[in-house]
Motif scaffolding. Structure first.
Motif, PDB file in Angstrom:
ATOM      1  N   HIS A   1      -5.003   8.902   7.782  1.00 35.39           N
ATOM      2  CA  HIS A   1      -3.153   9.007   9.074  1.00 35.39           C
ATOM      3  C   HIS A   1      -2.273  10.217   8.676  1.00 35.39           C
ATOM      4  O   HIS A   1      -2.452  10.679   7.279  1.00 35.39           O
ATOM      5  CB  HIS A   1      -2.743   7.837   7.413  1.00 35.39           C
ATOM      6  CG  HIS A   1      -1.066   7.457   8.451  1.00 35.39           C
ATOM      7  ND1 HIS A   1      -0.704   7.073   9.491  1.00 35.39           N
ATOM      8  CD2 HIS A   1      -0.288   8.385   7.464  1.00 35.39           C
ATOM      9  CE1 HIS A   1       0.711   6.972   9.657  1.00 35.39           C
ATOM     10  NE2 HIS A   1       0.993   8.028   8.380  1.00 35.39           N
TER      11      HIS A   1
ATOM     12  N   THR B   1      -1.001   1.829   0.769  1.00 35.36           N
ATOM     13  CA  THR B   1      -1.629   1.878   2.974  1.00 35.36           C
ATOM     14  C   THR B   1      -1.180   2.598   3.370  1.00 35.36           C
ATOM     15  O   THR B   1       0.640   2.692   3.802  1.00 35.36           O
ATOM     16  CB  THR B   1      -2.059   0.757   2.512  1.00 35.36           C
ATOM     17  OG1 THR B   1      -0.833  -0.010   2.087  1.00 35.36           O
ATOM     18  CG2 THR B   1      -3.065  -0.011   1.681  1.00 35.36           C
TER      19      THR B   1
ATOM     20  N   ARG C   1      -3.608   1.323  11.897  1.00 32.24           N
ATOM     21  CA  ARG C   1      -4.812   0.509  12.236  1.00 32.24           C
ATOM     22  C   ARG C   1      -5.908   1.636  11.952  1.00 32.24           C
ATOM     23  O   ARG C   1      -6.276   3.129  12.437  1.00 32.24           O
ATOM     24  CB  ARG C   1      -5.297   0.164  13.492  1.00 32.24           C
ATOM     25  CG  ARG C   1      -4.754  -1.789  13.549  1.00 32.24           C
ATOM     26  CD  ARG C   1      -4.928  -2.028  14.808  1.00 32.24           C
ATOM     27  NE  ARG C   1      -4.179  -2.036  16.123  1.00 32.24           N
ATOM     28  CZ  ARG C   1      -4.150  -1.201  17.048  1.00 32.24           C
ATOM     29  NH1 ARG C   1      -4.967  -2.467  17.482  1.00 32.24           N
ATOM     30  NH2 ARG C   1      -3.352  -1.242  17.512  1.00 32.24           N
ATOM     31  N   VAL C   2      -7.401   1.212  11.976  1.00 32.80           N
ATOM     32  CA  VAL C   2      -8.988   1.587  11.077  1.00 32.80           C
ATOM     33  C   VAL C   2      -9.744   1.082  12.056  1.00 32.80           C
ATOM     34  O   VAL C   2      -9.809  -0.082  11.647  1.00 32.80           O
ATOM     35  CB  VAL C   2      -8.534   2.437  10.023  1.00 32.80           C
ATOM     36  CG1 VAL C   2     -10.825   2.919   9.521  1.00 32.80           C
ATOM     37  CG2 VAL C   2      -8.120   3.083   9.272  1.00 32.80           C
TER      38      VAL C   2
ATOM     39  N   ASN D   1      -4.106  -0.771   7.929  1.00 33.70           N
ATOM     40  CA  ASN D   1      -4.346  -1.285   6.839  1.00 33.70           C
ATOM     41  C   ASN D   1      -4.737  -1.486   5.688  1.00 33.70           C
ATOM     42  O   ASN D   1      -4.868  -1.727   4.867  1.00 33.70           O
ATOM     43  CB  ASN D   1      -4.381   1.077   6.039  1.00 33.70           C
ATOM     44  CG  ASN D   1      -4.821   2.226   6.831  1.00 33.70           C
ATOM     45  OD1 ASN D   1      -6.326   1.847   6.689  1.00 33.70           O
ATOM     46  ND2 ASN D   1      -4.763   3.083   7.259  1.00 33.70           N
TER      47      ASN D   1
ATOM     48  N   ASN E   1      -6.331  -4.614   5.416  1.00 38.03           N
ATOM     49  CA  ASN E   1      -8.371  -4.166   5.409  1.00 38.03           C
ATOM     50  C   ASN E   1      -8.818  -4.722   4.518  1.00 38.03           C
ATOM     51  O   ASN E   1      -8.363  -3.467   3.272  1.00 38.03           O
ATOM     52  CB  ASN E   1      -8.146  -3.124   6.173  1.00 38.03           C
ATOM     53  CG  ASN E   1      -9.414  -2.444   6.468  1.00 38.03           C
ATOM     54  OD1 ASN E   1     -10.571  -2.896   5.982  1.00 38.03           O
ATOM     55  ND2 ASN E   1      -9.609  -1.806   7.533  1.00 38.03           N
TER      56      ASN E   1
ATOM     57  N   LEU F   1     -12.134  -2.084   2.977  1.00 40.07           N
ATOM     58  CA  LEU F   1     -11.330  -0.884   2.304  1.00 40.07           C
ATOM     59  C   LEU F   1     -10.768  -1.116   1.274  1.00 40.07           C
ATOM     60  O   LEU F   1     -10.769   0.098  -0.084  1.00 40.07           O
ATOM     61  CB  LEU F   1     -10.139   0.121   3.867  1.00 40.07           C
ATOM     62  CG  LEU F   1     -11.219   0.736   4.773  1.00 40.07           C
ATOM     63  CD1 LEU F   1     -10.109   1.733   5.855  1.00 40.07           C
ATOM     64  CD2 LEU F   1     -12.404   1.256   4.483  1.00 40.07           C
TER      65      LEU F   1
END
Length: 720
Positions: free
Chosen positions: A195, A235, A239-240, A245, A248, A251
């Motif tokens: 981020h 978080t 998005r990743v 996030n 997710n 992660l």
């Protein structure tokens, strides 16, 4: 009669025992002699599902029947207790990183947590449960400042994962204290993960980043802080690789909790769960989002999604109450560590009161931090330090010379005794010295200037310009920023450049330029118009005094750049590109204005090797080097010795990486011996084929210098 009396007495004893046992059972969670796990389990057993859900939002609701008060989890302390009235305002986070001083940073955060505890004590004593006066602090920001356009980069510790991890770890230690079972305050490292802008699109942006860059760059500092015991992780909005996030599972559950062993709680950024179904639109509604968040490992929601929809999710069998219990248990554990359910008078922090807030010692530390953060970029003909006796008339000009914003930075507290640059210079000189001030220019007008005639009548001019938190910062806060909080380029305001040009044209005496900003800027635009340049960041409440200390030689400048100063953003990849290729000193191959780690001094240091690395190492070894640092100049000074490693010629290896640093004070004409150590395991890189860390065999080089571009001592070694 006697028999009846004994029978009655026995019955009373049994009833008394049963009543006391029941009372004790009901108060198990209040029993400080029991383990936190037992107390948490007991409290959970007493809560209804509806009550449990009410505790999963940052505005945690009261449970009167259990005497649980309402609590607001949202508190800020990036560089001082923020948004909560009188507090010590330290230099902005990026400036703290510029000190390259872990011990100093830990002292700063220790003060922040002391003031936080004092404010909590004072407010709760009045029955207040206020936002920004709690004990759970959403700081530090350990995102990587990968691109100088990012407005929130000022909140970070710069572009380097290792420096970020070292400064971040020290900051967390100062916040949380040394007893993991009794937190001073709770720290939340943010924003997990990848981020670093753009701000304008953060609520629906998708950071496409491969596992190698994710592990080596974006997640590195988070892993180190987890290992150091940070209590919470926040978080991020984005998005990743397609997944928001805050939902997710890979992660949060697989990496953060299972692989790294994180035991604390995870909180979303504010409104991030709403983003999942409103802007990312990866999940259709709030109820399914609430279920996905809990299953992914979210414990606390900085909005109202969990509070509103967790019960619905359980009723719809999207979630089990046991899963809710797991999330809430982690929140309660943090609260127990903070002493929320203990006798407050027994807390080691109970006596922190008004005299623990913004006192003389704290103000002195703010001044020291500002001094060590400021970076000397130019000093033609050793103009600085000034000998006060030689300058009977001083002119201070510029839009940031008396600016409160330029002292405070973003996510700031308030102080009733902020010393701006004008005040600092004025207070530092003899009353017989003439000091004048003029705004000079604003941030936009390129034709109307002031103070130039007066500057021509002075012996020296100090021009204070640069950016401010309204020109760069978070989306919404930096309301004058060109790109939703971000910068579009590295330029200083055109009005400031025009003003410096006009000033130089008319003023024949020396000009010192002081630049305030939280990011790299194009210094070359004004460099020819100034005889000396100091980069002051957003230096906090003692910024004016700190600058005066440096200008008049009371101290020697020793700050170092935690970011690269590029020539232009056109030298960089597109802002939205999260690939690290050609970004930061680790991968950038072009020419720069000022390299990472750079900073001038009023003196000169020589390095002499005493014990260089061995010729060969194995995975379990530690690289050790000893050197003598000699001050061969004319004044005492502090040097920041930086150790970089160059890697074998393997695809996607960094050009070099900081792996150790040490700040030392060296008296003029003397030397100091220092030893630096680097675990060989720190040289591992992520292997995309095996999805594991790998130590690559080959020839490595250790480079010691005063910046990433300086090579005073070098030594090669082999890794088996």
């Amino acid at each position: 009669m006697n028999h009846f009396f004994h029978k009655k007495t026995s019955l009373l004893l049994v009833l008394s025992f049963l009543l006391s046992s029941t009372a004790m059972a009901q108060q198990t969670y209040r029993n400080e002699s029991l383990s936190i796990d037992i107390r948490v389990k007991d409290l959970l057993s007493k809560l209804t599902l509806t009550e449990k859900a009410s505790l999963l939002g940052y505005r945690s609701e009261a449970v009167p029947r259990l005497n649980i008060p309402a609590y607001n989890w949202w508190n800020e302390g990036l560089h001082g207790v923020a948004r909560a009235g009188e507090a010590t305002v330290f230099p902005q986070a990026i400036a703290l990183a510029a000190t390259f001083n872990q011990e100093l940073v830990q002292s700063v955060s220790n003060v922040i947590s002391t003031e936080a505890r004092a404010k909590y004590n004072l407010s709760t004593a009045k029955g207040r449960h206020l936002q920004y006066m709690g004990l759970t602090y959403w700081t530090p920001n350990i995102n990587i400042f990968r691109d100088p356009r990012w407005g929130r980069g000022q909140e970070t510790y710069g572009e380097d994962p290792f420096l970020t991890s070292q400064i971040g770890t020290s900051f967390v230690k100062g916040l949380q204290g040394s007893d993991p079972s009794h937190l001073k305050i709770a720290s939340a490292a943010k924003h997990f993960v990848a981020h670093s802008g753009p701000e304008a699109t953060r609520d629906y942006f998708d950071a496409i980043v491969d596992e190698k860059d994710l592990r080596e760059t974006y997640m590195y500092a988070f892993h180190k802080l987890v290992n150091s015991g940070v209590e919470s992780i926040m978080t991020a909005y984005n998005r990743v690789n397609g997944t928001p996030n805050s939902v997710n599972k890979h992660l949060i559950q697989d990496v953060l909790r299972k692989e790294w062993g994180f035991k604390g709680h995870v909180v979303t950024d504010c409104g991030a769960l709403d983003d999942v179904f409103l802007t990312h639109k990866t999940i259709p509604n709030a109820t399914e989002t609430a279920a996905a968040a809990i299953k992914a490992g979210i414990d606390l929601d900085c909005s109202t999604v969990l509070q509103r929809d967790v019960v619905k999710a359980v009723q719809q069998k999207l979630l089990t109450e046991k899963e809710v219990d797991v999330a809430l248990s982690r929140l309660l554990k943090t609260q127990f560590k903070l002493g929320f359910f203990d006798d407050a008078t027994k807390s080691p922090f109970y006596n922190f009161r008004a005299d623990s807030i913004h006192n003389k010692q704290h103000v002195e530390l703010a001044r020291k931090a500002a001094i060590q953060s400021m970076v000397l970029l130019k000093n033609t003909n050793n103009l600085l330090p000034l000998k006060e006796a030689n300058y009977s008339a001083i002119m201070v000009v510029g839009p940031n010379a008396a600016s409160l914003d330029a002292m405070l930075g973003s996510y700031h507290g308030l102080s009733s005794k902020v010393v701006n640059i004008v005040e600092g210079i004025t207070g530092a000189v003899d009353p017989a010295t003439r000091v004048e001030y003029d705004l000079g220019c604003d941030y936009s007008d390129t034709t109307h200037f002031g103070g130039i005639w007066a500057a021509g009548n002075a012996d020296i001019t100090i021009a204070v310009l640069g950016l401010s938190p309204v020109l760069e910062g978070e989306a919404g806060d930096a309301f004058l920023a060109e790109n939703g909080g971000d910068k579009k380029n590295l330029s200083l305001p055109a009005s400031e450049i025009a003003y410096m040009k006009a000033l130089r044209k008319s003023v024949k005496k020396p000009i010192i330029a002081v630049i305030t900003a939280g990011s790299a800027v194009d210094v070359s635009a004004i460099a020819d118009y100034a005889d000396a340049i100091i980069f002051a960041w957003y230096p906090g409440e003692q910024g004016g005094n700190a600058l005066a200390d440096i200008v008049f030689g009371k101290v020697n400048p020793s700050g170092r750049l935690p970011v690269t100063f590029y020539n232009s953003v056109s030298d960089l990849p597109p802002y939205e590109n999260y690939n690290m290729k050609n970004r930061t000193y680790r991968y950038f191959q072009g020419q720069v204005q000022y390299p990472f780690g750079f900073g001038l001094s009023y003196t000169t240091f020589n390095y002499e090797s005493k014990a260089m690395p061995k010729s060969r190492y194995n995975t379990s070894d530690t690289i050790t080097v000893t050197l003598a640092v000699k001050n061969v100049g004319n004044v005492d000074g502090e040097e920041v010795v930086q150790a970089y490693v160059k890697y074998p010629s393997v695809d996607r290896m960094p050009l070099k990486e900081l792996k150790s640093f040490q700040r030392i004070n060296v008296v003029q004409g003397e030397f100091e011996n220092i030893t630096m150590k680097i675990p060989v395991s720190e040289l591992k890189k992520w292997d995309l084929s095996t999805h594991k860390w790998k130590l690559y065999p080959g020839t490595y080089q250790l480079v010691l210098g005063s910046s990433s571009a300086d090579e005073k001592l070098t030594a090669s070694f082999q890794i088996n």
